[in-house]
Design an enzyme around this catalytic site. Sequence first.
Site, PDB file in Angstrom:
ATOM      1  N   LYS A 247      22.599  45.254  12.147  1.00 23.60           N
ATOM      2  CA  LYS A 247      23.622  44.770  12.860  1.00 23.60           C
ATOM      3  C   LYS A 247      22.943  43.625  13.636  1.00 23.60           C
ATOM      4  O   LYS A 247      21.646  43.289  14.004  1.00 23.60           O
ATOM      5  CB  LYS A 247      24.044  45.769  14.184  1.00 23.60           C
ATOM      6  CG  LYS A 247      25.233  45.214  14.826  1.00 23.60           C
ATOM      7  CD  LYS A 247      26.498  46.017  14.074  1.00 23.60           C
ATOM      8  CE  LYS A 247      27.661  45.372  14.637  1.00 23.60           C
ATOM      9  NZ  LYS A 247      28.937  46.213  14.272  1.00 23.60           N
TER      10      LYS A 247
ATOM     11  N   GLY B  66      42.429  48.013  23.899  1.00 16.63           N
ATOM     12  CA  GLY B  66      41.956  46.852  23.617  1.00 16.63           C
ATOM     13  C   GLY B  66      42.642  46.517  22.348  1.00 16.63           C
ATOM     14  O   GLY B  66      42.764  47.095  21.185  1.00 16.63           O
ATOM     15  N   VAL B  67      43.309  45.462  22.312  1.00 18.27           N
ATOM     16  CA  VAL B  67      44.318  45.185  21.193  1.00 18.27           C
ATOM     17  C   VAL B  67      43.666  43.672  20.655  1.00 18.27           C
ATOM     18  O   VAL B  67      44.652  42.766  20.637  1.00 18.27           O
ATOM     19  CB  VAL B  67      45.707  45.018  21.525  1.00 18.27           C
ATOM     20  CG1 VAL B  67      46.526  46.290  21.376  1.00 18.27           C
ATOM     21  CG2 VAL B  67      45.986  44.418  23.025  1.00 18.27           C
ATOM     22  N   GLY B  68      42.483  43.693  20.274  1.00 17.67           N
ATOM     23  CA  GLY B  68      41.892  42.874  19.569  1.00 17.67           C
ATOM     24  C   GLY B  68      42.282  42.743  18.085  1.00 17.67           C
ATOM     25  O   GLY B  68      43.095  43.161  17.748  1.00 17.67           O
ATOM     26  N   LYS B  69      41.304  42.468  17.267  1.00 16.54           N
ATOM     27  CA  LYS B  69      41.358  42.585  15.884  1.00 16.54           C
ATOM     28  C   LYS B  69      41.746  43.912  15.330  1.00 16.54           C
ATOM     29  O   LYS B  69      42.723  43.977  14.333  1.00 16.54           O
ATOM     30  CB  LYS B  69      40.144  41.779  15.026  1.00 16.54           C
ATOM     31  CG  LYS B  69      39.642  40.700  15.430  1.00 16.54           C
ATOM     32  CD  LYS B  69      38.529  39.892  14.657  1.00 16.54           C
ATOM     33  CE  LYS B  69      37.335  40.582  14.545  1.00 16.54           C
ATOM     34  NZ  LYS B  69      36.708  40.405  16.170  1.00 16.54           N
ATOM     35  N   VAL B  70      40.857  44.879  15.886  1.00 15.36           N
ATOM     36  CA  VAL B  70      41.263  46.253  15.241  1.00 15.36           C
ATOM     37  C   VAL B  70      42.613  46.805  16.052  1.00 15.36           C
ATOM     38  O   VAL B  70      43.508  47.577  15.204  1.00 15.36           O
ATOM     39  CB  VAL B  70      40.307  47.211  15.216  1.00 15.36           C
ATOM     40  CG1 VAL B  70      40.564  48.468  14.679  1.00 15.36           C
ATOM     41  CG2 VAL B  70      38.998  46.453  14.627  1.00 15.36           C
ATOM     42  N   GLY B  71      42.595  46.907  17.233  1.00 16.04           N
ATOM     43  CA  GLY B  71      43.762  47.340  17.934  1.00 16.04           C
ATOM     44  C   GLY B  71      44.923  46.701  17.784  1.00 16.04           C
ATOM     45  O   GLY B  71      45.990  47.604  17.702  1.00 16.04           O
TER      46      GLY B  71
HETATM   47  P1  NAD Z   1      37.852  42.007  19.365  1.00 16.70           P
HETATM   48  O1  NAD Z   1      36.838  41.204  20.145  1.00 16.70           O
HETATM   49  O2  NAD Z   1      38.793  41.527  18.211  1.00 16.70           O
HETATM   50  O3  NAD Z   1      38.770  42.811  20.320  1.00 16.70           O
HETATM   51  C1  NAD Z   1      38.363  43.599  21.262  1.00 16.70           C
HETATM   52  C2  NAD Z   1      39.547  43.703  22.349  1.00 16.70           C
HETATM   53  O4  NAD Z   1      39.217  44.405  23.679  1.00 16.70           O
HETATM   54  C3  NAD Z   1      39.969  42.127  23.168  1.00 16.70           C
HETATM   55  O5  NAD Z   1      41.364  41.932  22.958  1.00 16.70           O
HETATM   56  C4  NAD Z   1      39.319  42.479  24.506  1.00 16.70           C
HETATM   57  O6  NAD Z   1      40.200  41.756  25.199  1.00 16.70           O
HETATM   58  C5  NAD Z   1      39.573  43.830  24.602  1.00 16.70           C
HETATM   59  N1  NAD Z   1      38.688  44.508  25.739  1.00 16.70           N
HETATM   60  C6  NAD Z   1      37.604  43.651  26.350  1.00 16.70           C
HETATM   61  N2  NAD Z   1      37.228  44.724  27.370  1.00 16.70           N
HETATM   62  C7  NAD Z   1      38.283  45.593  27.335  1.00 16.70           C
HETATM   63  C8  NAD Z   1      38.340  47.005  28.205  1.00 16.70           C
HETATM   64  N3  NAD Z   1      37.201  47.178  29.139  1.00 16.70           N
HETATM   65  N4  NAD Z   1      39.221  47.619  28.023  1.00 16.70           N
HETATM   66  C9  NAD Z   1      40.127  47.444  27.070  1.00 16.70           C
HETATM   67  N5  NAD Z   1      40.015  46.336  26.088  1.00 16.70           N
HETATM   68  C10 NAD Z   1      39.173  45.509  26.332  1.00 16.70           C
HETATM   69  O7  NAD Z   1      36.969  43.249  18.756  1.00 16.70           O
HETATM   70  P2  NAD Z   1      37.232  44.349  17.388  1.00 16.70           P
HETATM   71  O8  NAD Z   1      36.686  43.555  16.229  1.00 16.70           O
HETATM   72  O9  NAD Z   1      38.713  44.638  17.399  1.00 16.70           O
HETATM   73  O10 NAD Z   1      36.522  45.517  17.497  1.00 16.70           O
HETATM   74  C11 NAD Z   1      36.833  46.451  18.579  1.00 16.70           C
HETATM   75  C12 NAD Z   1      35.789  47.630  18.585  1.00 16.70           C
HETATM   76  O11 NAD Z   1      35.842  48.183  17.336  1.00 16.70           O
HETATM   77  C13 NAD Z   1      34.544  47.195  18.651  1.00 16.70           C
HETATM   78  O12 NAD Z   1      33.610  48.199  19.447  1.00 16.70           O
HETATM   79  C14 NAD Z   1      33.569  46.963  17.413  1.00 16.70           C
HETATM   80  O13 NAD Z   1      32.622  47.259  17.262  1.00 16.70           O
HETATM   81  C15 NAD Z   1      34.435  48.181  16.482  1.00 16.70           C
HETATM   82  N6  NAD Z   1      34.709  48.050  15.233  1.00 16.70           N
HETATM   83  C16 NAD Z   1      35.442  46.933  14.657  1.00 16.70           C
HETATM   84  C17 NAD Z   1      35.512  46.722  13.404  1.00 16.70           C
HETATM   85  C18 NAD Z   1      36.084  45.660  12.719  1.00 16.70           C
HETATM   86  O14 NAD Z   1      36.341  45.575  11.483  1.00 16.70           O
HETATM   87  N7  NAD Z   1      36.414  44.465  13.361  1.00 16.70           N
HETATM   88  C19 NAD Z   1      34.865  47.688  12.407  1.00 16.70           C
HETATM   89  C20 NAD Z   1      34.295  48.735  13.032  1.00 16.70           C
HETATM   90  C21 NAD Z   1      34.151  48.918  14.537  1.00 16.70           C
END
Ligand code: NAD
Length: 360
Positions: free
Chosen positions: A74, A174-179
């Site tokens: 990582k 958390g409704v970012g990329k995965v959510g």
């Molecule tokens: P991202 O940055 O796109 O989304 C994260 C979201 O969480 C953002 O919308 C942010 O505003 C929100 N956030 C920040 N602080 C918060 C809080 N205290 N409570 C609720 N929401 C909050 O990230 P992502 O790529 O969606 O990844 C999310 C998680 O999943 C991370 O822990 C990442 O390591 C894990 N993950 C992601 C992937 C992937 O394919 N992207 C794969 C495996 C694991």
Amino acid sequence: MPDVPHEKVLLCQDEATGLEAIVSLHSTALGPALGGTRFQSYGTVADAVLDSLHLSRGMTYKNALAGIPYGGGKAVVVGDPSVRRTRGLLKAFGRFVDSLHGRYVTSCDVGTNSADMDVISEVTRHVVGCSLKNGGGGDPSVLTAYGVLQGMRACAAVRWGSPELRGRRVGVSGVGKVGRHLVDLLVREGAIVLAADPRPGALARTRAEHPDVSTTSPQALLHAELDVFAPCALGGVLDQVTVERLRADIVCGAANNQLGYAGAEERLRRRDIVYAPDYVVNAGGVIHAAQEHRGISAELGATRAREQAEGIYDTTLSILTQAETTGATPSAVADELAERRMASAPHDASRTPAADQRSR
Ligand code: NAD
């Protein structure tokens, strides 16, 4: 997870671009270390190092459990990406990745996206998660969400005797990329979704995409009456306060390193809450990334990755069932399974998937 030492930790600094990054290789026992690059602010560089150590170790176990021939690594880039992200900085980082000659393969994570991987790919071929238009596999988060859904269905089968999520109240934090993608999938499954995020823009987008989804603050979601709590933001969410406060039967989400203290999993069990270890259920993205790294076309890679990510249902079910039968925590069962896979791997860690010969 047991404290197996890391193989290599690289501190990367580039004065010209202001780059400060850490690349941690935990294990290449199963193949090149594959894991994303996190770009975020940290209190101190020591915090960033610690995070990269935890995250890379998690990748070792995640990749082993996903059944892909990759080890765990990582990277973290220190700083606020909205301020510090420049092409120059990303390329300087890519040159550090390149200096590892394929022992580490990077991809997207929190704070990075496919456009960033496209820039990194200008200086190294040891990167996946590039955009479709750049010949990559596209955003792996779609498959991550799909894998989490499979894990959640397995939790439902263990908890309620059926994988059906229709009518269940699921809180996605958390409704970012995965959510965001997980919300899509859950709505299609007929679940009642409650979404939380500190970014008003992210919540507005969720409401625009799914007018039936209710939105709230992350703090309020922790008090909400739920069937499933799905952490999809940062690590450590299951701290001593949250674990006591949660009103859900299941915790299953994408966020890495959810357990905020040593006894968290045991306490969840005592509270009769089914917990799916994050590194078991969030492997969809890395499964997808592995297809891309092996040089499989985007379309075929996505199909194969989806089939493989479906296996997360069986893996989760088997781990949770064994945990229930033996009294071990789900993480202990998962770790043992991963270690068995690593121990039975062929010994030559230098083997490189076909994609290493490919040039972008
Ligand atoms: P991202 O940055 O796109 O989304 C994260 C979201 O969480 C953002 O919308 C942010 O505003 C929100 N956030 C920040 N602080 C918060 C809080 N205290 N409570 C609720 N929401 C909050 O990230 P992502 O790529 O969606 O990844 C999310 C998680 O999943 C991370 O822990 C990442 O390591 C894990 N993950 C992601 C992937 C992937 O394919 N992207 C794969 C495996 C694991």
